[in-house]
Design an enzyme around this catalytic site. Sequence first.
Site, PDB file in Angstrom:
ATOM      1  N   GLY A   1       0.833  -1.199   0.000  1.00 24.69           N
ATOM      2  CA  GLY A   1       0.000   0.000   0.000  1.00 24.69           C
ATOM      3  C   GLY A   1       0.863   1.243   0.000  1.00 24.69           C
TER       4      GLY A   1
ATOM      5  N   GLY B   1       0.532   5.743   0.889  1.00 24.52           N
ATOM      6  CA  GLY B   1      -0.320   6.844   1.315  1.00 24.52           C
ATOM      7  C   GLY B   1       0.460   7.960   1.943  1.00 24.52           C
TER       8      GLY B   1
ATOM      9  N   GLY C   1       3.444   6.974   4.035  1.00 32.63           N
ATOM     10  CA  GLY C   1       4.559   6.432   3.277  1.00 32.63           C
ATOM     11  C   GLY C   1       4.144   5.142   2.610  1.00 32.63           C
TER      12      GLY C   1
ATOM     13  N   VAL D   1       4.018   0.778   2.398  1.00 29.75           N
ATOM     14  CA  VAL D   1       3.864  -0.414   3.237  1.00 29.75           C
ATOM     15  C   VAL D   1       4.311  -1.625   2.439  1.00 29.75           C
ATOM     16  CG1 VAL D   1       2.285  -1.757   4.671  1.00 29.75           C
ATOM     17  CG2 VAL D   1       1.874   0.674   4.296  1.00 29.75           C
TER      18      VAL D   1
ATOM     19  N   LYS E   1       5.474  -0.693   7.798  1.00 27.16           N
ATOM     20  CA  LYS E   1       5.159   0.694   7.475  1.00 27.16           C
ATOM     21  C   LYS E   1       6.467   1.465   7.443  1.00 27.16           C
ATOM     22  CE  LYS E   1       0.697   2.381   9.282  1.00 27.16           C
ATOM     23  NZ  LYS E   1       0.125   3.203  10.345  1.00 27.16           N
TER      24      LYS E   1
ATOM     25  N   ASP F   1     -10.943   6.471  13.421  1.00 31.16           N
ATOM     26  CA  ASP F   1     -10.903   6.238  11.976  1.00 31.16           C
ATOM     27  C   ASP F   1     -11.278   4.784  11.662  1.00 31.16           C
ATOM     28  OD1 ASP F   1     -10.633   7.151   9.385  1.00 31.16           O
ATOM     29  OD2 ASP F   1      -8.522   6.616   9.247  1.00 31.16           O
TER      30      ASP F   1
END
Length: 390
Positions: free
Chosen positions: A80, A82, A85, A87, A101, A198
Amino acid sequence: MFLHTAVQPVSKKKGMKNIKIILLVIFLGVLPIGFICTWFCYKRIKRNHAEEGEDMELPLFSFPTIAKATANFSPENKLGEGGFGLVYKGLLEEGQEIAVKRLSRNSSQGLDEFKNEVICISELQHRNLVKLLGCCICGDEKLLIYEYMPNKSLDSSIFDKTQSMFLDWTQRFNIIKGIARGLVYLHQDSRLRIIHRDLKASNILLDQDMNPKISDFGIARSFGGNETEANTERVVGTYGYMSPEYALDGIYSIKSDVFSFGVLVLEIVSGKKNRGFIQAEDENNLIGHAWSLYTEGRSMEVMDESLAKSCHPHEVLRSIEVGLLCVQQNASDRPDMPSVIIMLGGQVALPQPKQPAFFMEKELPRAAFSSVTYTTSSINELTITEVNAR
């Protein structure tokens, strides 16, 4: 001559004795001050370390170990990307799969999230929370290492038409209950009361047995003592899951997470996203659509059609009602998570839900938004919207 010679050593000895006494007094006076200064310096250093998360009982990984595990952060291992940063998937020498991460060097927000995640989740242990295995701090490199979730995130399973076919009702109902148990731990059973802020489908990870694990505590907040509510002028979360009192007024509490959970329940049952939900005959989002069908006695029509053969109607109807109870307009009307567990278990009669907060995007004034949405993730894509509370 004799007297002068005899008296001189006596005076000298007396003078030396006085000097020793004076030095002893000075030493005894300075010593406590030195101890006090040393103690204050120690406390200050310890406090600073605590703020950086360095005094947590969290395993430290060396950078070469993580670089090797991820094949030097190979693009092929990327899971991933975002605001935080990138992943990566990794494999430690002992054979354990991990998710890493990697904080982007030019991400100031990511640094805050990094610190917050270490502080919030390092001591949390629950089967329905993703486990933080350790961290790595090496120069400009800051990494968080998690257990790897082979079935990725919940959104990749329920919002994909092909993948959702493999997620039957029993699995979906178990996922709902697992998320609820994780929230009970955060809100009630952990050392500090944690408000996630979240909670959404992309932040629910699924292990090899499809057990749900709540992840991404970058913007979570902890409460101590009897605190149950707080206020912020900087609202950060994901639109479509935020409660109205949080999005509009910056007020967050355990009931904010309950609202997000209610949205999640409706999404899991329907296989549709609350945000971006399109219904030809009206302009409702998923919450409004579910409410309309509920008031007309047609709640089963909310259910994902792929569940027709595997569902237990009484569990589906109960889940929809619990979801609607959780998204009610007033926070005080929403149940807490221990009550939700009991409701899902079918052990009590459910109260009548009041009209929910439909909270469509058009209801928010344009001036409320201070920035565009951006993407960030620990393992999957997530959307964080920054809003200025009124």
